[in-house]
Design a protein around this motif. Structure first.
Motif, PDB file in Angstrom:
ATOM      1  N   ARG A 240       0.826  -1.214   0.000  1.00 19.95           N
ATOM      2  CA  ARG A 240       0.000   0.000   0.000  1.00 19.95           C
ATOM      3  C   ARG A 240       0.856   1.259   0.000  1.00 19.95           C
ATOM      4  N   TRP A 241       1.959   1.204   0.716  1.00 27.44           N
ATOM      5  CA  TRP A 241       2.772   2.406   0.926  1.00 27.44           C
ATOM      6  C   TRP A 241       4.157   2.196   0.312  1.00 27.44           C
ATOM      7  N   TYR A 242       4.208   2.364  -1.002  1.00 28.63           N
ATOM      8  CA  TYR A 242       5.448   2.141  -1.753  1.00 28.63           C
ATOM      9  C   TYR A 242       6.596   3.023  -1.265  1.00 28.63           C
ATOM     10  N   GLY A 243       6.252   4.156  -0.646  1.00 31.89           N
ATOM     11  CA  GLY A 243       7.305   5.038  -0.150  1.00 31.89           C
ATOM     12  C   GLY A 243       8.256   4.335   0.804  1.00 31.89           C
ATOM     13  N   LEU A 244       7.782   3.283   1.465  1.00 34.62           N
ATOM     14  CA  LEU A 244       8.633   2.535   2.396  1.00 34.62           C
ATOM     15  C   LEU A 244       9.664   1.679   1.669  1.00 34.62           C
ATOM     16  N   LEU A 245       9.518   1.533   0.367  1.00 34.07           N
ATOM     17  CA  LEU A 245      10.420   0.674  -0.406  1.00 34.07           C
ATOM     18  C   LEU A 245      11.544   1.452  -1.070  1.00 34.07           C
ATOM     19  N   THR A 246      11.447   2.789  -1.040  1.00 38.16           N
ATOM     20  CA  THR A 246      12.307   3.600  -1.901  1.00 38.16           C
ATOM     21  C   THR A 246      13.477   4.246  -1.168  1.00 38.16           C
ATOM     22  N   ARG A 247      13.960   3.589  -0.112  1.00 33.20           N
ATOM     23  CA  ARG A 247      15.094   4.095   0.674  1.00 33.20           C
ATOM     24  C   ARG A 247      14.789   5.502   1.177  1.00 33.20           C
ATOM     25  N   LEU A 248      14.049   5.564   2.260  1.00 28.74           N
ATOM     26  CA  LEU A 248      13.568   6.824   2.823  1.00 28.74           C
ATOM     27  C   LEU A 248      14.709   7.837   2.959  1.00 28.74           C
ATOM     28  N   ASP A 249      14.548   8.977   2.273  1.00 28.68           N
ATOM     29  CA  ASP A 249      15.586  10.011   2.284  1.00 28.68           C
ATOM     30  C   ASP A 249      15.185  11.108   3.270  1.00 28.68           C
ATOM     31  N   LEU A 250      15.101  10.713   4.535  1.00 31.85           N
ATOM     32  CA  LEU A 250      14.712  11.622   5.614  1.00 31.85           C
ATOM     33  C   LEU A 250      15.771  11.583   6.705  1.00 31.85           C
ATOM     34  N   SER A 251      15.666  12.492   7.658  1.00 30.67           N
ATOM     35  CA  SER A 251      16.602  12.474   8.772  1.00 30.67           C
ATOM     36  C   SER A 251      16.338  11.255   9.651  1.00 30.67           C
TER      37      SER A 251
END
Length: 323
Positions: A239-250
């Motif tokens: 559902r949340w593909y953003g978790l697959l894309t190597r989170l570029d956050l602090s």
């Protein structure tokens, strides 16, 4: 999610997201902030691409994601990531074949970009940089307890033993004191784990090694029920593909975003939102499209550091001169 669920989510988050207009610009509506955040978390797109989709700058997308994630953590997590009716959960697992069970526990590693200065701590056994999500789920694959933030290098057992979940289980405060008698043995409500977890009176794990038929049956029953946590992780990522894309956050923001996705997962599951089988296949394809980082340099540096420390230790003990 359907419009009704979206609007309900906006209403729940509005106390934290409603901003006033300024002389410089009009504030984004709550609905637009939530829509931007959901789109970024659900799609493998860049901040720039999502910004173009909504007619805002990429910095606005980044701000919306974190504001919505923080609002979910502050206002929603305690409402949707919760144990709920324990008896319903116990009955659900009993129907699947395991008595007096209150959940299944496991950990998953979420890929991230290498943190500065301590990248070695985040390399998991697959050689990727990651952060760990530990979760307890109910019989329907909804998260009832989560722990996010440990570096990917850390073993599941250590994470579990240092979690609030372990403490509550140890103290007997997570579940009601509801025992059944199996043969002549009293059994409290238990959770299920894989072989990495400790065997305790309140945590059942599979028998190891060569098995007889009764042990095989036990392992089959346990595995069948424990699959709910693996399925939950699969649906979360699908559902949340953003978790697959190597989170570029602090490093401090990543756990907040993962926590928000867990809350959104539960919201979608409890509302019966559509989940298509093809999404998991697509999620695996998306994940495979992100080339894994080359961690060899970090590992070489670690090995070199170990050799230096060992040499120093020996020289200190022997009094050997250093050149």
């Amino acid at each position: 999610m359907r419009k009704g669920t979206f609007m309900e989510l906006c209403d729940l988050l509005s106390p934290a997201l409603r901003h006033k207009n300024t002389k410089m610009r009009a504030a984004l509506t709550v609905e637009k902030q939530v829509a931007i955040a959901l789109w970024k978390l659900a799609m493998p797109y860049s901040y720039q691409s999502v910004g173009n989709q909504f007619g805002v700058g990429k910095s606005t997308v980044g701000a919306a994601v974190m504001q919505v994630a923080n609002a979910i953590k502050d206002l929603l997590i305690s409402r949707v990531v919760t144990l709920g009716n324990v008896q319903v959960i116990v009955d659900g697992f009993a129907a699947m074949g395991f008595p007096n069970c209150g959940g299944a526990v496991d950990g998953i590693r979420i890929p991230i970009l290498a943190p500065e200065h301590e990248a070695g701590e985040y390399i998991n056994h697959k050689g990727d940089f990651s952060i760990v999500l530990q979760a307890l789920v109910d019989h329907k694959g909804r998260f009832t307890n989560i722990n996010v933030g440990w570096p990917g290098k850390v073993h599941d057992t250590r994470i579990f033993r240092n979690s609030g979940l372990f403490q509550k289980l140890q103290e007997g405060t997570l579940f009601p004191d509801q025992k059944i008698t199996v043969g002549d043995v009293e059994m409290p409500i238990v959770i299920l784990g894989d072989p990495a977890y400790p065997l305790t009176p309140w945590l059942m794990k599979p028998y190891p090694g060569s098995l007889d038929s009764s042990q095989e049956l036990f392992n089959y029953r346990l595995s069948k029920c424990r699959m709910v946590v693996e399925c939950a992780f699969g649906r979360l990522k699908a559902r949340w593909y953003g978790l697959l894309t190597r989170l570029d956050l602090s490093k401090t923001s990543i756990p907040t975003v993962i926590t928000a996705c867990c809350a959104l997962h539960n919201l979608c599951e409890s509302k019966g939102e559509t989940f298509m089988a093809g999404w998991e296949i697509e999620a695996n394809r998306v994940a495979a499209g992100y080339a894994q980082p080359d961690t060899r340099a970090v590992r070489r540096a670690q090995e070199g550091a170990v050799r230096i420390r060992e040499a120093l230790k020996t020289s200190f003990m022997t009094g050997q001169a250093m050149v």
